[in-house]
Scaffold this active site. Sequence first.
Site, mmCIF file in Angstrom:
data_model
loop_
_atom_site.group_PDB
_atom_site.id
_atom_site.type_symbol
_atom_site.label_atom_id
_atom_site.label_comp_id
_atom_site.label_asym_id
_atom_site.label_seq_id
_atom_site.Cartn_x
_atom_site.Cartn_y
_atom_site.Cartn_z
ATOM 1 C CD GLU A 168 -13.893 8.577 -32.712
ATOM 2 O OE1 GLU A 168 -13.900 8.212 -33.945
ATOM 3 O OE2 GLU A 168 -13.307 7.948 -31.812
ATOM 4 C CB ALA A 198 -8.590 1.619 -34.302
HETATM 5 N N1 LIG Z 1 -1.061 3.247 -20.755
HETATM 6 C C1 LIG Z 1 -2.272 3.159 -20.789
HETATM 7 N N2 LIG Z 1 -2.873 2.843 -21.842
HETATM 8 C C2 LIG Z 1 -4.115 2.843 -21.782
HETATM 9 C C3 LIG Z 1 -4.874 2.727 -20.662
HETATM 10 N N3 LIG Z 1 -6.030 2.565 -21.155
HETATM 11 C C4 LIG Z 1 -6.185 2.373 -22.098
HETATM 12 N N4 LIG Z 1 -4.879 2.295 -22.941
HETATM 13 C C5 LIG Z 1 -4.673 2.285 -24.303
HETATM 14 O O1 LIG Z 1 -4.684 3.538 -24.923
HETATM 15 C C6 LIG Z 1 -5.038 3.703 -26.405
HETATM 16 C C7 LIG Z 1 -6.359 4.309 -26.736
HETATM 17 O O2 LIG Z 1 -7.230 3.781 -25.581
HETATM 18 P P1 LIG Z 1 -8.893 4.346 -25.889
HETATM 19 O O3 LIG Z 1 -8.952 5.874 -25.890
HETATM 20 O O4 LIG Z 1 -9.621 3.652 -24.938
HETATM 21 O O5 LIG Z 1 -9.308 3.794 -27.443
HETATM 22 P P2 LIG Z 1 -10.414 3.273 -27.721
HETATM 23 O O6 LIG Z 1 -11.615 4.123 -27.537
HETATM 24 O O7 LIG Z 1 -10.591 1.652 -27.522
HETATM 25 O O8 LIG Z 1 -10.190 3.305 -29.455
HETATM 26 P P3 LIG Z 1 -10.807 4.105 -30.702
HETATM 27 O O9 LIG Z 1 -11.935 3.254 -31.210
HETATM 28 O O10 LIG Z 1 -9.760 4.359 -31.763
HETATM 29 O O11 LIG Z 1 -11.371 5.345 -30.264
HETATM 30 C C8 LIG Z 1 -5.438 1.945 -26.440
HETATM 31 O O12 LIG Z 1 -4.242 1.683 -27.131
HETATM 32 C C9 LIG Z 1 -5.517 1.556 -25.293
HETATM 33 O O13 LIG Z 1 -5.016 0.054 -25.130
HETATM 34 C C10 LIG Z 1 -4.320 3.003 -19.520
HETATM 35 O O14 LIG Z 1 -4.982 2.866 -18.384
HETATM 36 N N5 LIG Z 1 -2.749 3.273 -19.566
HETATM 37 CA CA LIG Z 2 -12.272 6.056 -28.203
#
Ligand SMILES: Nc1nc2c(ncn2[C@@H]2O[C@H](COP(=O)(O)OP(=O)(O)OP(=O)(O)O)[C@@H](O)[C@H]2O)c(=O)[nH]1
Ligand SMILES: [Ca+2]
Length: 491
Positions: A168, A198
């Site tokens: 990753e 996470a």
């Molecule tokens: N403020 C904000 N937070 C967001 C938004 N979209 C996603 N998040 C939050 O940002 C964090 C990271 O999101 P992602 O990068 O999509 O995480 P992920 O890929 O689901 O998680 P991993 O499996 O750990 O990579 C999470 O806590 C989401 O709830 C957004 O538009 N605004």
């Molecule tokens: Ca991610």
Amino acid sequence: MKERNPWHTPLTIIIAVIGVIAIVALVTIAVLQNKPLIPKYKYGIVLDAGSSHTAMYIYEWPAEKDNNTGRVEQTHCCKVSGSGISDYASDPKLAGESLKACMRDAERFVPSERHEETPLYLGATAGMRLLNIKDSAASDRVFQAVSESLQKSPFSFQGARILSGQEEGAFGWVTVNYLDDRLEQGLETTGALDLGGASTQISFISDSFDGSESPSNYVAFRLYGNDYNLYTHSFLCYGKDQALRMALAHQTQSGPGSIVDPCFNNGYSAVKNYSVLYESPCVSGRKPSSAPQTFTHTGKGNFYECQEVVKSIFNFTECKYSQCSFNGIFQPTLQGTYGAFSAYYFVMKFLNLTDTSVPLQSVKEALARLCATPFDTLKKQHPEVKLKFLNEYCFSGTYIFTLLTEGYNFTSRTFSDIKFIKKIKGSDAGWTLGYMLNLTNMIPAEAPDTPLLPHAGYVSVITVIALVLFVLFILSLRPLWPRCSQKPQIV
Ligand SMILES: Nc1nc2c(ncn2[C@@H]2O[C@H](COP(=O)(O)OP(=O)(O)OP(=O)(O)O)[C@@H](O)[C@H]2O)c(=O)[nH]1
Ligand SMILES: [Ca+2]
């Protein structure tokens, strides 16, 4: 008597006509042979099954540049509605169902004649890593369900699997540097910082790192003829949602019942469930034995106190290497510039701190102001922001600040080397593009041979050479040229 043109002999006329036809044929062939083909694209689809949600990315590249330095670009992104696939452990079929709307979207965006040959991958990250730790049979059932659903699509499904943290981190680094054209041109690379829900990844090249001190953090690449010794580490449980769980769990240790949390704004209040908080493997070992069912979570909004809470989820003391980031993990000296994406971007964007390089002190001041704002005022200031995100910005900002400075050791000098980004040239920063480039062998290990001349130059050179050859040919026929007939003398 009318003088006869000496060129008007059958032989010279035939030679001239053949010569002109030959030149026209030569130039036509040169143009047709080397003309770039009408753009025809190939496609690849990657589903990023993250802990908080799944997103589908469609990439396209010119068909004739397959397996070469052709630019791969993201043409479409579809956000799967609902939560991440790991949240469907109790009803795996729904995980498969949830992907259907985006897969239908993909059928529209990829031309139907390409469907069958378009590879489709699903990569899952920390949410599924955690589910796999907690209940591996449940994680298998989720994969089974999503695989069955994806096999029904018209694309060439290549499998669903959990990426290792190392993959990753490394593929995120490849994506950022590929999109910035740094790999093909052999330029100084950019580090990659990814903050998910996470887990969180840090990946960069450090001249002092050759893998010997900590082999598990080492990934070696040979790309376009250049060797890269990459340092990468993924911290499971240090994505922003799991970090929040750990911070809450830490605060519930002092006595169940209620938490007055400096990381939430004053005026915030919610009743939360102990079992839900402690169900993640990141905290499950620490559940108080006599915990009641619920606790009240209220905010008091203080950045400095919040920093103390956040620091408590890191171990800064243990280190068996020459230097560490935290939790006893080796980290070489930071080097170069960094692209920080995912939640790093969302949070810094909310703080209005993404456009220029920002001094660390400004981030600290912005966070102190944000945390001190009463929750009602914050809601009035940002009516457009979803409450579930607004609630958490004080915590998330403080967490990011602490992770970068105390965790990874960015200082007020090196902090401005970080650029908070979402996209690069229209494609999202993240591991998916690097993953696909790798699986489709789209980045060659050696630099590809480049043509000696560009297309236009090639055609011009061929034309000039043809003309010169023609003139030389005509000149070589001089002995056959008809002599000028002498005027008959009148005696
Ligand atoms: N403020 C904000 N937070 C967001 C938004 N979209 C996603 N998040 C939050 O940002 C964090 C990271 O999101 P992602 O990068 O999509 O995480 P992920 O890929 O689901 O998680 P991993 O499996 O750990 O990579 C999470 O806590 C989401 O709830 C957004 O538009 N605004
Ligand atoms: Ca991610």
